[in-house]
Every structure is written in C-alpha cells, then in structure tokens.
Design a protein around this motif. Structure first.
Motif, PDB file in Angstrom:
ATOM      1  N   SER A   1      -3.188  -1.274  -9.829  1.00  0.00           N
ATOM      2  CA  SER A   1      -3.671  -1.386  -8.462  1.00  0.00           C
ATOM      3  C   SER A   1      -4.024  -0.014  -7.932  1.00  0.00           C
ATOM      4  O   SER A   1      -3.701   1.004  -8.558  1.00  0.00           O
ATOM      5  CB  SER A   1      -2.585  -2.016  -7.587  1.00  0.00           C
ATOM      6  OG  SER A   1      -1.468  -1.120  -7.495  1.00  0.00           O
ATOM      7  N   GLY A   2      -4.671   0.040  -6.784  1.00  0.00           N
ATOM      8  CA  GLY A   2      -5.019   1.323  -6.186  1.00  0.00           C
ATOM      9  C   GLY A   2      -3.780   2.160  -5.925  1.00  0.00           C
ATOM     10  O   GLY A   2      -3.776   3.374  -6.175  1.00  0.00           O
ATOM     11  N   LYS A   3      -2.716   1.545  -5.464  1.00  0.00           N
ATOM     12  CA  LYS A   3      -1.485   2.263  -5.176  1.00  0.00           C
ATOM     13  C   LYS A   3      -0.868   2.800  -6.461  1.00  0.00           C
ATOM     14  O   LYS A   3      -0.377   3.933  -6.513  1.00  0.00           O
ATOM     15  CB  LYS A   3      -0.499   1.336  -4.474  1.00  0.00           C
ATOM     16  CG  LYS A   3       0.823   2.007  -4.088  1.00  0.00           C
ATOM     17  CD  LYS A   3       1.716   1.042  -3.335  1.00  0.00           C
ATOM     18  CE  LYS A   3       3.042   1.708  -2.939  1.00  0.00           C
ATOM     19  NZ  LYS A   3       3.924   0.776  -2.208  1.00  0.00           N
ATOM     20  N   GLU A   4      -0.911   1.985  -7.532  1.00  0.00           N
ATOM     21  CA  GLU A   4      -0.341   2.407  -8.808  1.00  0.00           C
ATOM     22  C   GLU A   4      -1.150   3.547  -9.418  1.00  0.00           C
ATOM     23  O   GLU A   4      -0.597   4.464 -10.028  1.00  0.00           O
ATOM     24  CB  GLU A   4      -0.288   1.219  -9.768  1.00  0.00           C
ATOM     25  CG  GLU A   4       0.767   0.185  -9.389  1.00  0.00           C
ATOM     26  CD  GLU A   4       0.655  -1.078 -10.221  1.00  0.00           C
ATOM     27  OE1 GLU A   4       1.691  -1.716 -10.468  1.00  0.00           O
ATOM     28  OE2 GLU A   4      -0.470  -1.423 -10.629  1.00  0.00           O
ATOM     29  N   ASN A   5      -2.470   3.489  -9.255  1.00  0.00           N
ATOM     30  CA  ASN A   5      -3.319   4.573  -9.751  1.00  0.00           C
ATOM     31  C   ASN A   5      -2.980   5.890  -9.068  1.00  0.00           C
ATOM     32  O   ASN A   5      -2.920   6.941  -9.690  1.00  0.00           O
ATOM     33  CB  ASN A   5      -4.799   4.245  -9.527  1.00  0.00           C
ATOM     34  CG  ASN A   5      -5.403   3.501 -10.701  1.00  0.00           C
ATOM     35  OD1 ASN A   5      -4.986   3.690 -11.833  1.00  0.00           O
ATOM     36  ND2 ASN A   5      -6.376   2.647 -10.426  1.00  0.00           N
ATOM     37  N   LYS A   6      -2.784   5.853  -7.756  1.00  0.00           N
ATOM     38  CA  LYS A   6      -2.441   7.057  -7.006  1.00  0.00           C
ATOM     39  C   LYS A   6      -1.099   7.621  -7.473  1.00  0.00           C
ATOM     40  O   LYS A   6      -0.923   8.825  -7.588  1.00  0.00           O
ATOM     41  CB  LYS A   6      -2.396   6.751  -5.509  1.00  0.00           C
ATOM     42  CG  LYS A   6      -3.760   6.489  -4.892  1.00  0.00           C
ATOM     43  CD  LYS A   6      -3.649   6.224  -3.396  1.00  0.00           C
ATOM     44  CE  LYS A   6      -5.028   5.955  -2.787  1.00  0.00           C
ATOM     45  NZ  LYS A   6      -4.938   5.683  -1.333  1.00  0.00           N
ATOM     46  N   GLN A   7      -0.135   6.712  -7.724  1.00  0.00           N
ATOM     47  CA  GLN A   7       1.179   7.152  -8.188  1.00  0.00           C
ATOM     48  C   GLN A   7       1.080   7.764  -9.577  1.00  0.00           C
ATOM     49  O   GLN A   7       1.719   8.783  -9.877  1.00  0.00           O
ATOM     50  CB  GLN A   7       2.154   5.974  -8.210  1.00  0.00           C
ATOM     51  CG  GLN A   7       3.580   6.354  -8.607  1.00  0.00           C
ATOM     52  CD  GLN A   7       4.184   7.375  -7.652  1.00  0.00           C
ATOM     53  OE1 GLN A   7       4.003   7.283  -6.437  1.00  0.00           O
ATOM     54  NE2 GLN A   7       4.900   8.360  -8.194  1.00  0.00           N
ATOM     55  N   HIS A   8       0.238   7.163 -10.445  1.00  0.00           N
ATOM     56  CA  HIS A   8       0.024   7.686 -11.799  1.00  0.00           C
ATOM     57  C   HIS A   8      -0.567   9.093 -11.739  1.00  0.00           C
ATOM     58  O   HIS A   8      -0.123  10.007 -12.439  1.00  0.00           O
ATOM     59  CB  HIS A   8      -0.920   6.756 -12.555  1.00  0.00           C
ATOM     60  CG  HIS A   8      -1.374   7.297 -13.879  1.00  0.00           C
ATOM     61  ND1 HIS A   8      -0.551   7.411 -14.968  1.00  0.00           N
ATOM     62  CD2 HIS A   8      -2.588   7.773 -14.276  1.00  0.00           C
ATOM     63  CE1 HIS A   8      -1.215   7.924 -15.982  1.00  0.00           C
ATOM     64  NE2 HIS A   8      -2.460   8.160 -15.596  1.00  0.00           N
ATOM     65  N   LEU A   9      -1.549   9.277 -10.868  1.00  0.00           N
ATOM     66  CA  LEU A   9      -2.185  10.582 -10.725  1.00  0.00           C
ATOM     67  C   LEU A   9      -1.202  11.604 -10.169  1.00  0.00           C
ATOM     68  O   LEU A   9      -1.157  12.752 -10.624  1.00  0.00           O
ATOM     69  CB  LEU A   9      -3.401  10.478  -9.801  1.00  0.00           C
ATOM     70  CG  LEU A   9      -4.141  11.770  -9.496  1.00  0.00           C
ATOM     71  CD1 LEU A   9      -4.644  12.405 -10.786  1.00  0.00           C
ATOM     72  CD2 LEU A   9      -5.317  11.499  -8.558  1.00  0.00           C
ATOM     73  N   LYS A  10      -0.401  11.202  -9.180  1.00  0.00           N
ATOM     74  CA  LYS A  10       0.580  12.103  -8.590  1.00  0.00           C
ATOM     75  C   LYS A  10       1.592  12.570  -9.635  1.00  0.00           C
ATOM     76  O   LYS A  10       1.933  13.753  -9.713  1.00  0.00           O
ATOM     77  CB  LYS A  10       1.308  11.406  -7.441  1.00  0.00           C
ATOM     78  CG  LYS A  10       2.324  12.292  -6.726  1.00  0.00           C
ATOM     79  CD  LYS A  10       2.973  11.540  -5.570  1.00  0.00           C
ATOM     80  CE  LYS A  10       4.009  12.422  -4.866  1.00  0.00           C
ATOM     81  NZ  LYS A  10       4.674  11.697  -3.735  1.00  0.00           N
TER      82      LYS A  10
END
Length: 212
Positions: free
Chosen positions: A195-204
């Motif tokens: 999800s968009g939220k999971e992608n952001k967490q992965h990048l972080k």
C-alpha cells in the motif's frame, strides 16, 4: 648527496607482495617510470618531497604497497593524467583516485554514471533486460530497485556508485559475474502489492539503514 633516481631494491619488496618474480620486476619498473615522470615534470617539488635516496625508496615502496593491485601500465597512465591536470606533485591518494574512477572503463564496463542511468531506466522485469554487463544489474539490485526509482540522484547515485565499484573490483580480480536469472514472478511484484503507507515505511527504513 645520492641522486634520487635509483631503482627500488628488489629484495626489499619480497615480504610485501605475493607475486611472481616477473610480476615484481614489472611493477618495480612501472613505479620507477612513474617516479621518473614525476621528477622531470615537478623537479623542485619532487626533490623537496624526496631529498635523499632513503626517502625516495620509502616513497616507492609505499606506492607499490598501495597501488600494487593495478597493472603498471595503468599506474603510468594515471600519473600522466595527473601531470596533465595539475602543476603540483600528485600524491599516491590522487593516483589511486584516478585509478578507481577509470576502473570500469579499463575493464570494458560502462562508466559509473552511465551504469547508474542504465540501472534507473531499465524496465521490469529487470532480469530479462539486456544489460550491458551483469555488474550493472547486480549493482542496481544491491542498491534496491525501488530506492533507485523513487529517490533523487543526489541520494541514490552514491549508493549505486559504491556497489558498482565493489563489483568492478571483483571483476578486476578475475571473478566472472553471473547473468541475472529470470524469476517466475517479476522482482517488483512484492513492491506493487504494498500500500502507499507501506511503501513510505519501506523507503523510510531503507534510507535509515543507508544513513541518508
């Protein structure tokens, strides 16, 4: 005062290098040529840096120790490039930097930035792309495809550059890198399912691990 032009005594390098006698002689000859070029082009600076035979031989042994993994012809080339670029006597660090930056080209691989652009623009699935050299693929994979595609060059290029240089060193040492193998599922499948939220967490998490 002895003239600072004597060759390196071969016996003094026996414990520093695990090379054949012929290899050592070629390396010694190459370093002597480099120091000859430096003396001609930076006469006063050279004599100030190497005022006597002992200091000169210490300098040559240091250059052999730090640059001995490179072919003598490339060391001479790097010295010539340094002479063209600067009116100041180059240090062994500068010569090493020039050798490192020219390594991919010397091996017949793409230059670092060209390899980076290739990795960033390659379509998915990555393993089926016609790579100019397997090192580009493996450097891109080690750098994380999502990271390369989502981050500005100022962040992603240094990461790719380091991975690519390490792979180039392995190739220079005689290692043959395998071609990528196509998987049953695209390499981006797991990323697409996030999800968009999971992608952001992965990048972080990735940027935190890379200290960016």
């Amino acid at each position: 005062m002895p003239k600072p032009s004597s060759p390196i005594p071969a016996g003094q390098t026996e414990t520093a290098f695990q090379q054949t006698t012929e290899d050592k002689e070629v390396l010694i000859s190459g370093i002597n040529q480099v120091f000859g070029l430096l003396r001609v082009n930076y006469h006063n600076q050279f004599l100030k840096a190497y005022p006597d035979l002992e200091t000169l031989n210490q300098g040559k042994r240091l250059w052999m120790k730090l640059l001995g993994q490179y072919p003598p012809s490339r060391i001479i080339w790097a010295a010539e490039q340094a002479i063209k670029a600067s009116e100041y006597l180059p240090s062994v660090a500068e010569i090493h930097k020039r050798l490192e930056s020219s390594l991919p080209e010397a091996l017949g691989l793409p230059k670092v930035h060209a390899a980076y652009v290739e990795a960033c623009r390659a379509p998915s699935p990555k393993a089926s792309f016609q790579w100019s050299h397997p090192a580009v693929y493996w450097a891109g994979r080690a750098s994380d495809w999502y990271f390369l595609s989502s981050q500005p060059e100022r962040f992603s290029f240094p990461v790719f550059e380091e991975n690519y240089r390490q792979l180039c060193q392995r190739v220079a040492q005689g290692e043959s890198l395998s071609d990528p193998v196509m998987k049953q599922l695209p390499e981006t499948a797991s990323e697409c399912s996030l999800s968009g939220k999971e992608n952001k967490q992965h990048l972080k998490s990735l940027r935190s691990s890379l200290k960016l």
